[in-house]
Design a protein around this motif. Structure first.
Motif, short mmCIF file in Angstrom:
data_model
loop_
_atom_site.label_atom_id
_atom_site.label_comp_id
_atom_site.label_asym_id
_atom_site.label_seq_id
_atom_site.Cartn_x
_atom_site.Cartn_y
_atom_site.Cartn_z
N ILE A 55 17.47 17.54 13.97
CA ILE A 55 18.26 16.61 12.97
C ILE A 55 17.11 15.77 12.32
O ILE A 55 16.25 15.20 12.96
CB ILE A 55 19.18 15.62 13.58
N THR A 74 18.52 18.31 18.47
CA THR A 74 20.01 18.57 18.60
C THR A 74 20.34 18.82 20.12
O THR A 74 21.42 18.29 20.64
CB THR A 74 20.64 19.36 17.96
N LEU A 121 21.29 15.38 22.92
CA LEU A 121 21.54 14.20 21.86
C LEU A 121 21.96 13.04 22.42
O LEU A 121 23.11 13.07 23.17
CB LEU A 121 22.28 14.71 20.40
N VAL A 170 27.32 12.11 14.54
CA VAL A 170 26.96 13.62 14.95
C VAL A 170 27.37 13.67 16.15
O VAL A 170 28.15 14.80 16.73
CB VAL A 170 25.26 13.84 14.81
N GLN A 217 30.14 16.24 18.16
CA GLN A 217 29.93 17.24 19.13
C GLN A 217 30.51 16.88 20.53
O GLN A 217 31.10 17.96 21.00
CB GLN A 217 28.40 16.91 19.50
N LEU A 234 24.78 22.55 18.36
CA LEU A 234 24.64 21.97 17.18
C LEU A 234 24.00 22.66 16.35
O LEU A 234 22.78 23.04 16.44
CB LEU A 234 24.80 20.31 17.19
N GLY A 294 21.38 22.65 13.52
CA GLY A 294 20.26 21.60 12.86
C GLY A 294 20.65 21.00 11.69
O GLY A 294 21.42 21.92 10.57
N THR A 351 28.52 16.87 9.82
CA THR A 351 28.52 17.54 10.92
C THR A 351 29.47 18.54 11.04
O THR A 351 29.33 19.75 11.53
CB THR A 351 28.43 16.76 12.15
#
Length: 462
Positions: A83, A99, A102, A121, A125, A133, A135, A164
């Motif tokens: 990210i 990611t 995270l 984000v 998730q 995830l 990028g 996201t």
């Protein structure tokens, strides 16, 4: 009620005027930074709460509307598990992280802007259980003044969540993603309610919203003709995540809930919000106020006294009730905080009723409720600031009413002003308030005091 559809995907080509120029400049900034154009854009608005302050986290309804000021993100998905964040405002540093695994660190001081993005984000998730995830390359343009009480931080979280979701080809309803964002902001330690995130996604141009929680429901409320709202920034900044003041109020309301529950012979540890207790007791707001005055005392409670009342040790109180950044506090004011919450919650419904009733004095009655709200925030909740109080005094005689909006301790006021006196009110603030503030020197005053109308909620642009 239309709360369960997804955030719209709109045509970028239809964004015109100054906003269109802004999107174009952001796209150019993105391409210069990353070497290729963005795939899509996300816009998330700030908000102004017209009435109903510090009660959403107690389970009560609020009355916000979205404002024109917003967070806009230009976004591109990439195969590399990274990210990358850049902001058009050079005072915000670039940021990059993996990611994989995270996480969001809870800072001891000021919260970096990138942490709010990561909250959004990570919230998506975890909620959607995304093992991997995509990028992201992100560039941000913000027109919401930071720490102004117009919800710039929550708008960042909401924009990041929506970006996201779209980049990972996942869809959630507006109400569901609002809930995800409300929870996600707690990664940085803010024990918020859910108003900011709800209005960010559920806002509808031209109307304010009465928002109820558990379950999340939003009701359109048409503001009466002639209702013009003016926002004024006090220029006193307060980041609610960087101190314990905000969370202390949340805990004081929680302590009030548990002390009141204990007095009624209920299993007090199961209650955490004043709204839930009121539902259990089936009492009116006035009856809850009477209960507060009867059961609690006005003098501060020491932590030791609360433990004695509840029959627990300090360690048990820390584990059952208090948040990590409020366990060091030794004195609480549950009496005053509960009085504010019950009276303010009643004012929200009174405000809607007045809006819908019409009549010649509808605007003055709305203004009176706003004045009462500010007085309660100032005196019972102690979340005002001398500069906010000064602006509200200046509003007297011109506006129908004025109050702080947002968490308080700085930030903005919102005033209900007669349509034909808006220019007079803004001019009065510029000469009697901003001209006397050294912090206002060099600022474009049209960005710190302005009229606003209800705007649309978050959207994706392609």
């Amino acid at each position: 009620m239309g709360t369960d559809d997804c955030s719209p995907v709109l045509k970028l080509s239809e964004v015109g005027g100054a906003q269109g120029d802004r999107f174009k400049a952001l796209g150019q900034f993105f391409e210069k930074k990353y070497g290729q154009p963005p795939e899509f854009y996300v816009r998330a608005p700030g908000r102004v709460n017209l009435i109903g302050e510090h009660i959403d986290y107690c389970g009560y309804s609020v009355f916000p509307m979205a404002v024109q000021q917003d967070i806009v993100m230009a976004v591109r998905g990439v195969s590399k598990p990274t990210i990358s964040l850049a902001n058009m405002d050079p005072s915000y540093a670039d940021f990059s992280c993996s990611t994989e695994k995270l996480s969001v660190e809870r800072p001891s001081g000021s919260v970096p802007w990138s942490s709010y993005v990561l909250c959004g984000v990570l919230g998506v998730q975890e909620h959607c259980r995304l093992a991997a995830l995509r990028g992201l390359q992100v560039a941000v343009s913000g027109s919401i003044p930071a720490s102004s009480g117009l919800s710039s931080s929550s708008a960042l979280v909401c924009a990041a969540s929506l970006a996201t979701l779209h980049a990972n080809q996942v869809s959630l309803s507006k109400s569901e993603v609002a809930g995800v964002c409300a929870h996600a902001e707690r990664y940085i330690g803010t024990e918020g309610g859910g108003m900011d995130q709800a209005i960010c996604f559920l806002a509808k141009k031209g109307t304010a919203k009465l928002i109820e929680f558990n379950p999340l429901r939003a009701h359109d409320v048409q503001l009466p003709p002639g209702a013009v709202f003016v926002i004024a920034n006090s220029l006193a900044e307060k980041n609610k995540a960087a101190s314990s003041d905000y969370n202390c109020r949340v805990m004081e309301c929680r302590l009030a809930t548990q002390l009141l529950a204990k007095s009624r012979g209920l299993e007090w540890s199961k209650f955490r919000r004043l709204g839930d207790l009121q539902k259990e007791l089936k009492l009116e707001f006035s009856e809850m106020v009477d209960m507060v005055r009867t059961v609690l005392h006005e003098q501060p409670y020491s932590k030791k006294e609360i433990c004695s009342e509840l029959g627990v040790t300090e360690q048990q109180l820390d584990e059952i009730t208090l948040s990590e950044n409020t366990r060091h506090i030794d004195q609480f004011l549950p009496y005053q905080r509960a009085l504010h919450v019950f009276s303010e919650a009643g004012r929200v419904f009174a405000f809607r009723s007045v809006c819908e009733s019409g009549g010649e004095d509808v605007l003055s009655r709305m203004g009176q409720l706003m004045n009462e709200s500010h007085a309660s925030c100032r005196d019972q909740y102690e979340c005002s600031h001398e500069l906010l109080d000064t602006i509200c005094r200046i509003a007297e005689g011109v506006a129908y009413g004025a109050r702080l909006t947002g968490a308080g301790w700085g930030g903005c006021t919102v005033a209900l002003v007669p349509g034909d006196r808006v220019d007079e009110y803004i001019s009065k603030l510029k000469t009697e308030f901003y001209a006397r503030r050294p912090t206002a020197e060099g600022l474009d005053l049209d960005t710190v005091v302005f009229r606003t109308e209800p705007g649309d909620g978050a959207a994706i642009y392609m």
